[in-house]
Design a protein around this motif. Structure first.
Motif, short mmCIF file in Angstrom:
data_model
loop_
_atom_site.label_atom_id
_atom_site.label_comp_id
_atom_site.label_asym_id
_atom_site.label_seq_id
_atom_site.Cartn_x
_atom_site.Cartn_y
_atom_site.Cartn_z
N ASN A 102 0.80 -1.23 0.00
CA ASN A 102 0.00 0.00 0.00
C ASN A 102 0.83 1.27 0.00
OD1 ASN A 102 -2.65 -0.95 -0.08
ND2 ASN A 102 -2.69 -1.36 2.11
N HIS A 103 2.14 1.15 0.20
CA HIS A 103 3.03 2.31 0.37
C HIS A 103 2.60 3.15 1.56
CE1 HIS A 103 5.12 2.43 -3.85
NE2 HIS A 103 4.97 1.20 -3.40
N THR A 104 2.23 2.48 2.65
CA THR A 104 1.83 3.16 3.89
C THR A 104 2.80 2.86 5.03
OG1 THR A 104 0.33 1.32 4.44
CG2 THR A 104 -0.61 3.22 3.27
N TRP A 105 4.03 2.44 4.70
CA TRP A 105 5.00 2.14 5.74
C TRP A 105 5.42 3.42 6.48
CZ3 TRP A 105 6.24 1.28 0.44
CH2 TRP A 105 6.97 2.31 -0.16
N ASN A 106 6.05 3.23 7.64
CA ASN A 106 6.66 4.35 8.37
C ASN A 106 8.01 3.92 8.90
OD1 ASN A 106 6.24 2.92 10.83
ND2 ASN A 106 4.15 3.74 10.97
N SER A 107 8.67 4.79 9.63
CA SER A 107 10.05 4.54 10.06
C SER A 107 10.15 3.45 11.12
CB SER A 107 10.68 5.83 10.59
OG SER A 107 9.93 6.34 11.68
N ALA A 108 9.03 2.99 11.66
CA ALA A 108 9.06 1.92 12.65
C ALA A 108 8.93 0.54 12.01
CB ALA A 108 7.94 2.13 13.68
N HIS A 109 8.75 0.47 10.69
CA HIS A 109 8.57 -0.82 10.04
C HIS A 109 9.82 -1.68 10.24
CE1 HIS A 109 7.64 -3.84 7.04
NE2 HIS A 109 6.44 -3.30 6.86
N ASN A 110 9.59 -2.90 10.69
CA ASN A 110 10.72 -3.75 11.09
C ASN A 110 11.64 -4.08 9.93
OD1 ASN A 110 11.77 -4.85 13.49
ND2 ASN A 110 11.30 -6.91 12.79
#
Length: 528
Positions: A102-110
């Protein structure tokens, strides 16, 4: 006491486990860093055995890139080639996989955090080997590995932190801009070149760096120089460098494989493989296949996760809703074995795109876990709420690749630990693209490739759109799709089931928050 973080090794992700979502606590812990007391003095001690350390680093890099997560997931699951739909509760994983598509990742994505830590750790280890008084070739191999890992940091994240070996824990690593990282990598590869071996297509040799592998990585850099240097247009001088480098590779005996497309991905000699890693290919087989699809050494079956989109399948020639023999498909789209043809040799699991009814090795129809016929659907209606047969499956490496008869064969060591990263058909298409960027016609070169693929007719003309499609058809799930889409300005375009489109900030991943806290010289990428 001043607390200084260093990047430390992270445990290799287990092949048969799906990573858990990362914690959002931004406190720096020992799992993120090595915490050292600042004594005010620091002296680098050369490694006692640089050759052994080099071997260890090659093995580690192989392990880093064999997993279905991290760099592979960022490079492929974020594109139109792969999607990991949730089936029931399977592959839910708190939305990790859906966020990528979805291109909804953030900087906390493992996976983002793991990739950052792993790649930067490898850069530092390679630097240690380079400065440890090894032979000229060991130093050159380490420079190649440093360039290889720095290339992916540059490509995925833009900014690249770098610590000199004589800098103690009181010094925050300097940060290279993307353009500076480009120059750094280029210098490493050019300096390594004279001391690297030169080799033709030999499976016993292409597992290490060579002049041809360095030429390939340089060609990949120059082809993407517009992106990495923030230029407004492709530079003709860079494109000519691509052409010259590919010609140099070809001069050493590398050429398009004409003896079967999927044979390239067996652990045997072919004319294409320029550089491969001793990486297990199990994840790239079993992450896609259904639970009831198995092989003698994996009777537990697949993991029923990774699928592909209908629109990507439709970019190949052949019947739109079937992939059985005689459906008119080009060779690279593969085949579903229905075992009614004697030539199918009861292989059961097909190659490439698996759609429709699936068959066991004895020719019987495979069933799902409810006892119904196992029929993979072309369409995926949603990313959640799917059945266990939703979506086409996609494999290149096959679970029935033959084990060599001779136990003393060097191929035994590489059997199913043979993940290809650089191959000649990619270089050939890079040359075609470079010609196109200079105003030339790439049609003849593209058709030269297609002419070596069965049932793949020549194209009348090749536009930019068609060239991107051809790269997808030739190189699917080989870790280059994101790289290609960005260069062709298509990474933020819409495709099936994708939530966020048109956001140019998604062309870079965010720098993990733990890294920002560790090094105040780092600045978060725009949009995060």
């Amino acid at each position: 006491m001043k607390i200084i973080p260093f990047i430390k090794p992270l445990a290799l992700t287990t092949l048969f486990a799906v990573a858990m979502v990362s914690c959002t606590d931004l406190e720096i812990e020992e799992t993120d860093s090595i915490i050292s007391e600042d004594t005010g003095e620091f002296t680098f001690t050369p490694l006692a055995d640089p050759e052994s350390s080099l071997n260890d680093l090659f093995n580690k890099v192989g392990g880093d890139f064999q997993t279905q997560e991290n760099m592979y997931a960022l490079s492929e699951v974020t594109t139109d080639e792969l999607v990991v739909p949730t089936r029931g509760t399977d592959w839910g994983d708190n939305g990790l996989w859906r966020q990528l598509h979805n291109h909804t990742w953030n900087s906390a994505h493992n996976f983002i955090k793991n990739s950052w830590n792993t790649l930067n750790q490898n850069i530092y280890r390679a630097t240690e080997i380079m400065e440890s008084n090894g032979s000229a070739e060991i130093t050159a191999q380490a420079k190649f590995l440093r360039a290889y890992n720095m290339f992916f940091v540059m490509d995925l994240f833009g900014s690249v932190p770098f610590r000199e070996l004589d800098e103690g824990p009181d010094v925050d690593p300097r940060v290279l801009t993307r353009a500076e990282a480009f120059d750094f990598i280029e210098t490493d590869l050019m300096e390594a070149m004279p001391d690297l071996p030169t080799t033709g297509p030999d499976v016993t040799m292409t597992v290490r760096a060579s002049q041809e592998a360095a030429n390939f990585l340089l060609a990949k850099m120059y082809l993407n120089a517009k992106v990495y240097k923030g230029q407004d247009a492709f530079d003709n001088a860079d494109m000519q460098r691509v052409i010259d480098l590919v010609d140099a590779i070809h001069a050493k005996g590398f050429e398009i494989e004409s003896n079967g497309y999927f044979q390239i991905f067996e652990p045997t000699d072919d004319t294409e493989t320029i550089f491969y890693l001793r990486s297990e290919v199990a994840a790239k087989i079993w992450n896609s296949l259904h639970y009831n699809q198995n092989a003698p050494d994996n009777t537990g079956g697949g993991w029923n996760g990774f699928s592909t989109l209908a629109e990507f399948y439709d970019s190949f020639e052949g019947a739109p809703n079937s992939n059985f023999e005689g459906d008119g498909q080009e060779e690279r789209r593969g085949i579903v074995f229905d075992n009614t043809n004697a030539n199918d040799q009861n292989l059961g699991i097909g190659y490439g795109f698996l759609i429709g009814q699936q068959y066991d090795a004895d020719g019987s129809r495979l069933k799902n876990r409810q006892g119904q016929d196992l029929v993979f659907t072309k369409e995926i209606p949603n990313l959640v709420g799917n059945t266990e047969a939703t979506g086409m499956r996609l494999i290149k490496y096959h679970p029935f690749d033959p084990i060599p008869d001779d136990d003393s064969s060097p191929l035994i060591e590489s059997f199913r630990r043979h993940t290809i990263f650089f191959r000649y058909s990619d270089a050939h298409l890079m040359k075609a693209e470079a010609m196109m960027r200079m105003g030339g016609d790439p049609t003849a070169l593209v058709n030269e490739l297609r002419g070596n693929r069965e049932n793949t007719p020549a194209l009348q003309s090749v536009t930019e759109t068609e060239l991107l499609a051809e790269r997808g058809r030739e190189l699917f799930i080989e870790i280059w799709r994101r790289n290609d889409l960005i260069r062709f300005d298509q990474y933020t375009a819409p495709w099936g089931l994708k939530e966020v489109t048109g956001d140019p900030d998604k062309n870079l991943f965010p720098i993990p928050e733990t890294a920002l806290l560790s090094n105040p010289n780092l600045v978060q990428n725009p949009g995060y």
